[in-house]
Write a protein that holds these residues in place. Structure first.
Motif, mmCIF file in Angstrom:
data_model
loop_
_atom_site.group_PDB
_atom_site.id
_atom_site.type_symbol
_atom_site.label_atom_id
_atom_site.label_comp_id
_atom_site.label_asym_id
_atom_site.label_seq_id
_atom_site.Cartn_x
_atom_site.Cartn_y
_atom_site.Cartn_z
ATOM 1 N N UNK A 68 1.011 -1.232 0.214
ATOM 2 C CA UNK A 68 0.170 0.115 -0.446
ATOM 3 C C UNK A 68 0.581 1.311 -0.200
ATOM 4 N N UNK A 69 1.825 1.303 0.661
ATOM 5 C CA UNK A 69 2.618 2.395 1.078
ATOM 6 C C UNK A 69 3.722 2.598 -0.610
ATOM 7 N N UNK A 70 3.773 1.761 -0.857
ATOM 8 C CA UNK A 70 4.670 1.580 -2.717
ATOM 9 C C UNK A 70 3.254 1.994 -3.534
ATOM 10 N N UNK A 71 2.005 1.600 -3.215
ATOM 11 C CA UNK A 71 0.777 2.010 -4.552
ATOM 12 C C UNK A 71 0.931 3.475 -3.984
ATOM 13 N N UNK A 72 0.421 4.513 -2.664
ATOM 14 C CA UNK A 72 0.630 5.027 -2.906
ATOM 15 C C UNK A 72 1.490 6.375 -2.778
ATOM 16 N N UNK A 73 2.485 6.050 -3.257
ATOM 17 C CA UNK A 73 4.071 6.865 -2.773
ATOM 18 C C UNK A 73 3.409 7.189 -4.729
ATOM 19 N N UNK A 74 3.394 6.465 -5.151
ATOM 20 C CA UNK A 74 4.145 6.166 -6.899
ATOM 21 C C UNK A 74 2.616 7.375 -7.402
ATOM 22 N N UNK A 75 1.621 7.718 -6.898
ATOM 23 C CA UNK A 75 0.600 8.302 -7.191
ATOM 24 C C UNK A 75 0.553 9.574 -6.718
ATOM 25 N N UNK A 76 1.048 9.955 -5.020
ATOM 26 C CA UNK A 76 1.220 10.589 -4.176
ATOM 27 C C UNK A 76 2.259 11.688 -5.480
ATOM 28 N N UNK A 77 3.009 11.081 -6.147
ATOM 29 C CA UNK A 77 3.870 11.969 -6.847
ATOM 30 C C UNK A 77 3.565 12.143 -8.314
ATOM 31 N N UNK A 78 2.315 11.560 -8.203
ATOM 32 C CA UNK A 78 1.986 11.761 -10.183
ATOM 33 C C UNK A 78 0.610 11.661 -10.240
ATOM 34 N N UNK A 79 0.621 13.793 -10.452
ATOM 35 C CA UNK A 79 -0.607 14.170 -10.141
ATOM 36 C C UNK A 79 -1.177 13.542 -11.736
ATOM 37 N N UNK A 80 -0.548 13.677 -12.396
ATOM 38 C CA UNK A 80 -1.384 13.470 -13.841
ATOM 39 C C UNK A 80 -1.802 12.437 -13.981
ATOM 40 N N UNK A 81 -0.721 10.935 -13.379
ATOM 41 C CA UNK A 81 -1.609 10.699 -13.602
ATOM 42 C C UNK A 81 -3.143 10.049 -12.943
ATOM 43 N N UNK A 82 -2.942 10.438 -11.792
ATOM 44 C CA UNK A 82 -4.272 10.535 -10.904
ATOM 45 C C UNK A 82 -5.393 10.673 -11.758
ATOM 46 N N UNK A 83 -5.058 11.651 -12.320
ATOM 47 C CA UNK A 83 -6.136 12.685 -13.393
ATOM 48 C C UNK A 83 -6.188 11.705 -14.376
ATOM 49 N N UNK A 84 -5.566 10.965 -14.712
ATOM 50 C CA UNK A 84 -5.622 10.357 -15.474
ATOM 51 C C UNK A 84 -6.795 8.798 -15.245
ATOM 52 N N UNK A 85 -5.849 8.253 -13.742
ATOM 53 C CA UNK A 85 -7.103 7.306 -13.565
ATOM 54 C C UNK A 85 -8.649 7.685 -13.172
ATOM 55 N N UNK A 86 -8.866 8.940 -12.793
ATOM 56 C CA UNK A 86 -10.108 9.288 -12.327
ATOM 57 C C UNK A 86 -11.120 9.498 -13.401
ATOM 58 N N UNK A 87 -10.452 10.372 -14.364
ATOM 59 C CA UNK A 87 -10.747 10.307 -15.307
ATOM 60 C C UNK A 87 -12.072 9.161 -16.174
ATOM 61 N N UNK A 88 -10.598 8.076 -16.877
ATOM 62 C CA UNK A 88 -11.029 7.106 -17.370
ATOM 63 C C UNK A 88 -11.683 6.043 -16.352
ATOM 64 N N UNK A 89 -11.994 5.845 -14.765
ATOM 65 C CA UNK A 89 -13.090 4.912 -13.992
ATOM 66 C C UNK A 89 -13.948 5.987 -13.859
ATOM 67 N N UNK A 90 -14.142 7.144 -14.065
ATOM 68 C CA UNK A 90 -15.144 8.314 -14.513
ATOM 69 C C UNK A 90 -16.171 6.992 -15.623
#
Length: 365
Positions: free
Chosen positions: A320-342
């Motif tokens: 969980x720490x690894x997965x969280x750290x990767x997304x905390x540091x990558x706002x663009x990936x967070x936005x991409x995943x969120x848009x695809x999920x919606x």
């Protein structure tokens, strides 16, 4: 043809199971059904289905429902009710009795929790013999139901849940509304505060994260028993937060009636529950456009895919720490995943589609 439907939920709890009848009732009505409910007097279930526009027959206890069977039958007859839909396995006692006394009734049962042991004794054979269909809410629970219930496969139907996605497009709450820090990545764990939801692993994972880039953890859920939570467990979580030195990094929101707008304000939503039967909170967070990390177990992998979120071992705080750290540091990936999920939720898990399938199943003889 109009269907008159009675939802049966004799529970004083307040979780996804108890919320379900009121969630589907407006859409049932929009698609032509007439809603009724059997609920416990003074319960949040009774209150919620009344607000949803249903006529409600209330009893003081599950035993009270059995003792009121004559009045219940008179109510069913006078309102031309054709369908009974139970939501707790214990509700099948009254549902099966009513169906046996009125053979014209069609009895349905949504297995919300995911049965974990065989139910093939004399009582269960009698109760399930009265059931027209059992609805499994995921492929994971469908497979368990096939093994555990005294029913042939054709009487068990996999019918995933759906949500009204419109509220999840509303403007998000602001951080000041929530009393949260103005900067940093907001990482939340929503859901009932009860054992088995993965809060401990999640907190241990947060404790492993570096303080920079900045982040803040949010635990969303009622803090009292009447809100569906385990108060002793809530106290344990507060203690654990202090032990890990996270008091300034983790906030408890308590129960929120504005969950869609709250989810819209978050950057990452975590669902580390080991054995979700469906994962309603997962799809709500996806509908809100959050980047979601879910447990790689139960039914969650059925709704989180490579392009819509991330999965992590529910027993590994390091994962969980690894997965969280990767997304905390990558706002663009967070936005991409969120848009695809919606987009995926809107296309596959809308409430309108769910209710249409439900009404089709109600019509089965």
């Amino acid at each position: 043809m109009t269907q008159h439907i009675m939802q049966i939920c004799l529970s004083r709890g307040w979780g996804g199971l108890e919320m379900y009848p009121a969630r589907i009732m407006p859409e049932l009505q929009r698609q032509g059904a007439v809603n009724h409910a059997l609920a416990l007097s003074g319960s949040r279930v009774a209150e919620s289905v009344r607000r949803a526009g249903a006529d409600v027959f209330t009893v003081k206890s599950p035993l009270g429902a059995l003792l009121a069977v004559r009045r219940l039958l008179a109510y069913i007859d006078s309102h031309a009710i054709e369908v009974l839909h139970c939501h707790k396995s214990s509700d099948l006692r009254i549902g099966a009795l009513l169906a046996q006394l009125r053979p014209r009734l069609r009895l349905y049962f949504t297995e919300h929790m995911g049965v974990t042991r065989p139910k093939k004794g004399l009582y269960h054979r009698f109760a399930y013999a009265q059931v027209t269909r059992v609805f499994a809410i995921s492929q994971a629970t469908y497979r368990r139901n096939l093994k555990a219930l005294p029913l042939p496969p054709e009487r068990i139907l996999c019918l995933g849940l759906g949500i009204d996605t419109a509220p999840f497009q509303a403007p998000p709450l602001t951080r000041s509304d929530l009393g949260l820090p103005p900067e940093g990545c907001l990482i939340a764990l929503p859901g009932r505060l009860t054992p088995g939801k993965g809060h401990e692993v999640w907190l241990d994972a947060l404790a492993q994260l570096a303080p920079q880039p900045s982040w803040h953890g949010v635990i969303i859920g009622g803090l009292k028993a009447e809100e569906g939570s385990d108060e002793a467990y809530v106290a344990q979580l507060h203690k654990r937060v202090a032990e890990l030195g996270l008091e300034g990094r983790v906030s408890f929101t308590g129960f929120r009636s504005d969950l869609p707008q709250l989810l819209r304000a978050l950057d990452i939503v975590c669902i580390p529950s080991r054995n979700e039967a469906f994962g309603l909170t997962v799809i709500e967070a996806m509908a809100a456009g959050a980047a979601v990390i879910g447990a790689d177990s139960g039914a969650i992998p059925e709704v989180i895919h490579e392009d819509t979120g991330r999965l992590a071992d529910p027993d590994s705080c390091a994962a969980w720490a690894t997965a969280l750290a990767a997304l905390i540091e990558d706002a663009a990936e967070r936005r991409r995943l969120g848009a695809n999920a919606r987009q995926w939720v809107e296309a596959n898990l809308s409430l309108e589609t769910h209710v249409a399938h439900l009404l089709d199943a109600y019509r089965l003889a």
